[in-house]
Design an enzyme around this catalytic site. Structure first.
Site, PDB file in Angstrom:
ATOM      1  N   ASN A  41      -3.126 -13.408  -2.592  1.00  0.00           N
ATOM      2  CA  ASN A  41      -2.196 -13.411  -3.726  1.00  0.00           C
ATOM      3  C   ASN A  41      -1.059 -14.421  -3.542  1.00  0.00           C
ATOM      4  O   ASN A  41      -0.334 -14.385  -2.540  1.00  0.00           O
ATOM      5  CB  ASN A  41      -1.608 -12.000  -3.896  1.00  0.00           C
ATOM      6  CG  ASN A  41      -1.130 -11.732  -5.310  1.00  0.00           C
ATOM      7  OD1 ASN A  41      -1.342 -12.549  -6.212  1.00  0.00           O
ATOM      8  ND2 ASN A  41      -0.493 -10.587  -5.513  1.00  0.00           N
ATOM      9  N   ARG A 151       0.526   7.410  -4.943  1.00  0.00           N
ATOM     10  CA  ARG A 151       1.664   6.705  -4.337  1.00  0.00           C
ATOM     11  C   ARG A 151       2.805   6.661  -5.337  1.00  0.00           C
ATOM     12  O   ARG A 151       2.607   6.233  -6.485  1.00  0.00           O
ATOM     13  CB  ARG A 151       1.239   5.281  -3.975  1.00  0.00           C
ATOM     14  CG  ARG A 151       2.299   4.506  -3.203  1.00  0.00           C
ATOM     15  CD  ARG A 151       1.945   3.041  -3.051  1.00  0.00           C
ATOM     16  NE  ARG A 151       2.460   2.248  -4.159  1.00  0.00           N
ATOM     17  CZ  ARG A 151       2.620   0.924  -4.141  1.00  0.00           C
ATOM     18  NH1 ARG A 151       2.281   0.230  -3.073  1.00  0.00           N
ATOM     19  NH2 ARG A 151       3.085   0.284  -5.189  1.00  0.00           N
ATOM     20  N   TYR A 163      11.000  -1.822  -4.973  1.00  0.00           N
ATOM     21  CA  TYR A 163       9.638  -2.312  -4.791  1.00  0.00           C
ATOM     22  C   TYR A 163       8.636  -1.420  -5.545  1.00  0.00           C
ATOM     23  O   TYR A 163       8.743  -0.191  -5.509  1.00  0.00           O
ATOM     24  CB  TYR A 163       9.246  -2.350  -3.298  1.00  0.00           C
ATOM     25  CG  TYR A 163       7.754  -2.452  -3.195  1.00  0.00           C
ATOM     26  CD1 TYR A 163       7.122  -3.655  -3.494  1.00  0.00           C
ATOM     27  CD2 TYR A 163       6.971  -1.339  -2.934  1.00  0.00           C
ATOM     28  CE1 TYR A 163       5.746  -3.743  -3.519  1.00  0.00           C
ATOM     29  CE2 TYR A 163       5.594  -1.415  -2.952  1.00  0.00           C
ATOM     30  CZ  TYR A 163       4.989  -2.620  -3.248  1.00  0.00           C
ATOM     31  OH  TYR A 163       3.630  -2.686  -3.295  1.00  0.00           O
ATOM     32  N   ASP A 220       5.441   3.580  -0.241  1.00  0.00           N
ATOM     33  CA  ASP A 220       5.406   2.258   0.391  1.00  0.00           C
ATOM     34  C   ASP A 220       6.834   1.702   0.487  1.00  0.00           C
ATOM     35  O   ASP A 220       7.494   1.502  -0.530  1.00  0.00           O
ATOM     36  CB  ASP A 220       4.530   1.325  -0.465  1.00  0.00           C
ATOM     37  CG  ASP A 220       4.186   0.014   0.233  1.00  0.00           C
ATOM     38  OD1 ASP A 220       4.781  -0.273   1.291  1.00  0.00           O
ATOM     39  OD2 ASP A 220       3.323  -0.720  -0.288  1.00  0.00           O
ATOM     40  N   HIS A 222       7.416  -1.213   1.981  1.00  0.00           N
ATOM     41  CA  HIS A 222       7.205  -2.652   1.834  1.00  0.00           C
ATOM     42  C   HIS A 222       8.116  -3.472   2.758  1.00  0.00           C
ATOM     43  O   HIS A 222       8.781  -4.417   2.332  1.00  0.00           O
ATOM     44  CB  HIS A 222       7.398  -3.080   0.375  1.00  0.00           C
ATOM     45  CG  HIS A 222       6.330  -4.007  -0.123  1.00  0.00           C
ATOM     46  ND1 HIS A 222       6.578  -5.317  -0.430  1.00  0.00           N
ATOM     47  CD2 HIS A 222       5.019  -3.820  -0.357  1.00  0.00           C
ATOM     48  CE1 HIS A 222       5.461  -5.894  -0.840  1.00  0.00           C
ATOM     49  NE2 HIS A 222       4.498  -5.012  -0.803  1.00  0.00           N
ATOM     50  N   GLU A 246       4.375   3.974   4.303  1.00  0.00           N
ATOM     51  CA  GLU A 246       3.699   2.692   4.530  1.00  0.00           C
ATOM     52  C   GLU A 246       4.687   1.565   4.848  1.00  0.00           C
ATOM     53  O   GLU A 246       5.729   1.453   4.199  1.00  0.00           O
ATOM     54  CB  GLU A 246       2.918   2.365   3.255  1.00  0.00           C
ATOM     55  CG  GLU A 246       2.238   1.023   3.248  1.00  0.00           C
ATOM     56  CD  GLU A 246       1.444   0.818   1.964  1.00  0.00           C
ATOM     57  OE1 GLU A 246       1.052   1.811   1.316  1.00  0.00           O
ATOM     58  OE2 GLU A 246       1.221  -0.338   1.605  1.00  0.00           O
ATOM     59  N   GLU A 272      -1.111  -4.173   5.899  1.00  0.00           N
ATOM     60  CA  GLU A 272      -1.792  -4.919   4.833  1.00  0.00           C
ATOM     61  C   GLU A 272      -1.583  -6.421   4.968  1.00  0.00           C
ATOM     62  O   GLU A 272      -2.377  -7.185   4.444  1.00  0.00           O
ATOM     63  CB  GLU A 272      -1.340  -4.432   3.453  1.00  0.00           C
ATOM     64  CG  GLU A 272       0.099  -4.775   3.112  1.00  0.00           C
ATOM     65  CD  GLU A 272       0.562  -4.123   1.813  1.00  0.00           C
ATOM     66  OE1 GLU A 272       0.226  -2.952   1.580  1.00  0.00           O
ATOM     67  OE2 GLU A 272       1.267  -4.793   1.049  1.00  0.00           O
ATOM     68  N   ARG A 293      -4.013  -0.390   7.681  1.00  0.00           N
ATOM     69  CA  ARG A 293      -4.013  -0.826   6.279  1.00  0.00           C
ATOM     70  C   ARG A 293      -4.715  -2.157   6.041  1.00  0.00           C
ATOM     71  O   ARG A 293      -4.700  -2.676   4.910  1.00  0.00           O
ATOM     72  CB  ARG A 293      -2.555  -0.962   5.814  1.00  0.00           C
ATOM     73  CG  ARG A 293      -1.833   0.334   5.643  1.00  0.00           C
ATOM     74  CD  ARG A 293      -2.092   0.937   4.281  1.00  0.00           C
ATOM     75  NE  ARG A 293      -1.588   0.126   3.200  1.00  0.00           N
ATOM     76  CZ  ARG A 293      -2.163   0.023   2.013  1.00  0.00           C
ATOM     77  NH1 ARG A 293      -3.292   0.658   1.761  1.00  0.00           N
ATOM     78  NH2 ARG A 293      -1.625  -0.729   1.072  1.00  0.00           N
ATOM     79  N   ASP A 326      -5.005  -7.303  -6.370  1.00  0.00           N
ATOM     80  CA  ASP A 326      -5.237  -8.637  -5.801  1.00  0.00           C
ATOM     81  C   ASP A 326      -6.411  -8.659  -4.823  1.00  0.00           C
ATOM     82  O   ASP A 326      -6.788  -9.731  -4.347  1.00  0.00           O
ATOM     83  CB  ASP A 326      -3.967  -9.286  -5.202  1.00  0.00           C
ATOM     84  CG  ASP A 326      -3.037  -8.366  -4.438  1.00  0.00           C
ATOM     85  OD1 ASP A 326      -2.437  -7.465  -5.037  1.00  0.00           O
ATOM     86  OD2 ASP A 326      -2.906  -8.568  -3.224  1.00  0.00           O
ATOM     87  N   GLU A 349      -6.859   2.668  -0.947  1.00  0.00           N
ATOM     88  CA  GLU A 349      -5.974   2.413  -2.082  1.00  0.00           C
ATOM     89  C   GLU A 349      -6.814   1.981  -3.286  1.00  0.00           C
ATOM     90  O   GLU A 349      -7.746   1.180  -3.155  1.00  0.00           O
ATOM     91  CB  GLU A 349      -4.979   1.299  -1.720  1.00  0.00           C
ATOM     92  CG  GLU A 349      -3.976   0.998  -2.807  1.00  0.00           C
ATOM     93  CD  GLU A 349      -2.945  -0.075  -2.392  1.00  0.00           C
ATOM     94  OE1 GLU A 349      -3.231  -0.828  -1.447  1.00  0.00           O
ATOM     95  OE2 GLU A 349      -1.865  -0.131  -3.003  1.00  0.00           O
ATOM     96  N   TRP A 412      10.465  -9.214   1.461  1.00  0.00           N
ATOM     97  CA  TRP A 412       9.976  -8.681   0.198  1.00  0.00           C
ATOM     98  C   TRP A 412       8.765  -7.823   0.510  1.00  0.00           C
ATOM     99  O   TRP A 412       8.552  -6.776   0.249  1.00  0.00           O
ATOM    100  CB  TRP A 412       9.550  -9.784  -0.781  1.00  0.00           C
ATOM    101  CG  TRP A 412       9.106  -9.150  -2.065  1.00  0.00           C
ATOM    102  CD1 TRP A 412       9.913  -8.665  -3.073  1.00  0.00           C
ATOM    103  CD2 TRP A 412       7.767  -8.838  -2.476  1.00  0.00           C
ATOM    104  NE1 TRP A 412       9.154  -8.075  -4.059  1.00  0.00           N
ATOM    105  CE2 TRP A 412       7.843  -8.168  -3.713  1.00  0.00           C
ATOM    106  CE3 TRP A 412       6.508  -9.036  -1.896  1.00  0.00           C
ATOM    107  CZ2 TRP A 412       6.703  -7.706  -4.411  1.00  0.00           C
ATOM    108  CZ3 TRP A 412       5.376  -8.592  -2.570  1.00  0.00           C
ATOM    109  CH2 TRP A 412       5.483  -7.933  -3.819  1.00  0.00           C
TER     110      TRP A 412
HETATM  111  O1  EZ4 Z   1       2.605  -5.728  -2.814  1.00  0.00           O
HETATM  112  O2  EZ4 Z   1      -0.834  -6.659  -2.553  1.00  0.00           O
HETATM  113  O3  EZ4 Z   1       0.400  -1.283  -0.912  1.00  0.00           O
HETATM  114  N1  EZ4 Z   1       0.278  -2.176  -1.652  1.00  0.00           N
HETATM  115  C1  EZ4 Z   1       1.061  -3.250  -1.699  1.00  0.00           C
HETATM  116  C2  EZ4 Z   1       0.640  -4.335  -2.620  1.00  0.00           C
HETATM  117  C3  EZ4 Z   1       1.285  -5.686  -2.322  1.00  0.00           C
HETATM  118  C4  EZ4 Z   1       0.484  -6.763  -2.973  1.00  0.00           C
HETATM  119  C5  EZ4 Z   1       1.005  -8.151  -2.670  1.00  0.00           C
HETATM  120  O4  EZ4 Z   1       0.136  -9.092  -3.187  1.00  0.00           O
HETATM  121  O5  EZ4 Z   1       2.038  -3.298  -0.971  1.00  0.00           O
HETATM  122  O6  EZ4 Z   1       0.796  -3.955  -3.963  1.00  0.00           O
HETATM  123 CO    CO Z   2       1.814  -1.893   0.654  1.00  0.00          CO
END
Ligand code: EZ4
Ligand code: CO
Length: 412
Positions: A41, A151, A163, A220, A222, A246, A272, A293, A326, A349, A412
């Site tokens: 992505n 989630r 987020y 999450d 993030h 997460e 991830e 993940r 993505d 997921e 981010w």
């Molecule tokens: O923000 O895959 O847990 N899922 C995530 C995703 C990510 C995206 C970034 O391209 O954190 O939604």
């Molecule tokens: Co995530």
């Protein structure tokens, strides 16, 4: 003994049915076709170029049956190891070769991986909202669809966002969350950890009162907190019995999770953005996390992710593969075949793809009552419709940046 299945071509297909996807199509001299997902992505064309310029020429003439050999060749002979671009490219080739082998064998890929270890793959859906009322509608919509795990993400009061909050509600009340924006400039979002840490326990206290004890709830972070902040968050959420928390802090420094682990019993999911078994070595060997993940698409395909999950299994750690929109339907199919086959599957997921995406990718996997099943079509069970794809030209989109109140760039 089956003869060789020589590779005639490896084509890189880029299309944007609702969002950008990069797909690798490998065709043998006998016309057997295999598909692989190479979507990264916001950096799609880097993987497309890597595949087109550096990998495709190496594949032509090679035996498509030799999946392990091709994997090792692409990983070792590039000399430059790991990283998301390389590992997504290797992943696409690996998936395409498993697809070919399955189609030639007349079997779904999960049968080649040892057969089903369960009836279906438990999935979690996304719910989000601008406030708790809005989030409540979103959660109820997911529960009505039969999801057993959801989630929860919501805008933090006073912060003007957060987020994972969907910006638009699609037809049928479905929230579509897509962080990559088709704008010339990168979008910047604000972040305030103190506000977030004060609000998160209220969110889950509300959720348990509203939806009861049975539903599995996930969240999450993030990558936004420091280790000690993450430890405090995990502890404050313990009464609400999360399925997982997460990416509570960035995981390049795997040792950071030692501190978090000492302070909380909230289950942790990580990885991830990681793409190699080496990225997880300390996390797994010291049992610092509960769910891995990594995705088939970004971590070297079925071959490498299977190795990673089996390593994790020795430490009672389960899979929890990344599966946002993505990851293309090809990547999702591959994740489901692997998830059905391994013993230590945890959860998958599932962000349902847009209807336009399914005009290009026709899948055999099916959702019912909180579970996804890969289906029994030979190979991965996904077909690519070139005519439909031609209607959706690539359109650059970027993931946002985050900044703190004083303007400092944040994770981010
Ligand atoms: O923000 O895959 O847990 N899922 C995530 C995703 C990510 C995206 C970034 O391209 O954190 O939604
Ligand atoms: Co995530």
């Amino acid at each position: 003994m089956t003869g060789a299945a020589r590779i005639r071509s490896a084509e890189v297909l880029v299309a944007s049915p609702a969002r950008n996807f990069v797909t690798l199509r490998v065709t043998t001299e006998d016309g057997v076709v295999g598909l692989g997902d190479a979507t990264l992505n916001g950096r799609e064309l880097a993987v497309a170029a890597y595949l087109r310029d550096h990998v495709a020429p190496l594949l032509v003439g090679r035996d498509a049956h030799r999946i392990e050999d091709v994997w090792q060749l692409l990983y070792r002979s590039a000399y430059w190891r790991r990283g998301p671009v390389t590992m997504s490219a290797v992943a696409a080739v690996d998936m395409a070769l498993w697809d070919i082998k399955g189609r030639m064998a007349g079997m779904p890929v999960y049968q080649l991986l040892g057969g089903a270890s369960r009836d279906g793959c438990l999935v979690y859906a996304h719910a989000s909202g601008a406030d708790l009322d809005d989030l409540g509608d979103s959660v109820r919509a997911r529960l009505d669809e039969g999801y057993l795990a959801v989630r929860l993400q919501v805008a933090v009061p006073g912060m003007g966002g957060g987020y994972g909050v969907a910006s638009s509600r699609a037809s049928g009340g479905r929230y579509t969350y897509e962080p990559a924006k088709r704008a010339g400039l990168q979008i910047e979002e604000g972040w305030d950890s103190r506000r977030y840490l004060r609000f998160a326990p209220d969110l889950f206290s509300w959720a348990r009162e509203e939806f009861g004890a049975e539903v599995m709830l996930l969240h999450d972070v993030h990558h936004r907190l420091t280790p000690i902040e993450a430890a405090r968050l995990g502890r404050s959420l313990e009464p609400f019995d999360l399925f997982w928390l997460e990416d509570c802090t960035p995981a390049e420094n795997q040792e950071a999770f030692r501190l978090i682990r000492q302070h909380t019993t909230t289950p942790l999911a990580v990885g991830e953005v990681l793409n190699s078994v080496w990225d997880f070595r300390t996390l797994i060997q010291e049992q610092l996390i509960d769910y891995v993940r990594a995705s088939v698409t970004h971590a070297g395909g079925i071959t490498h992710l299977k190795r990673l999950f089996e390593f994790a299994a020795q430490y009672q750690i389960k899979s929890g593969s990344h599966g946002p929109t993505d990851i293309s339907p090809v990547g999702m199919a591959a994740a489901l075949h692997l998830g059905l086959a391994i013993h230590n599957f945890g959860i998958q997921e599932h962000m349902a793809h847009h209807d336009l995406t399914h005009e290009v990718f026709h899948t055999s996997y099916r959702y019912a009552d909180g579970y996804l099943h890969p289906g029994d079509a030979p190979g991965l069970g996904v077909e690519y419709n070139d005519d439909a794809a031609r209607r959706f030209a690539y359109s650059p989109a970027l993931l946002p940046a985050a900044r703190l109140t004083d303007g400092t760039v944040h994770d981010w």
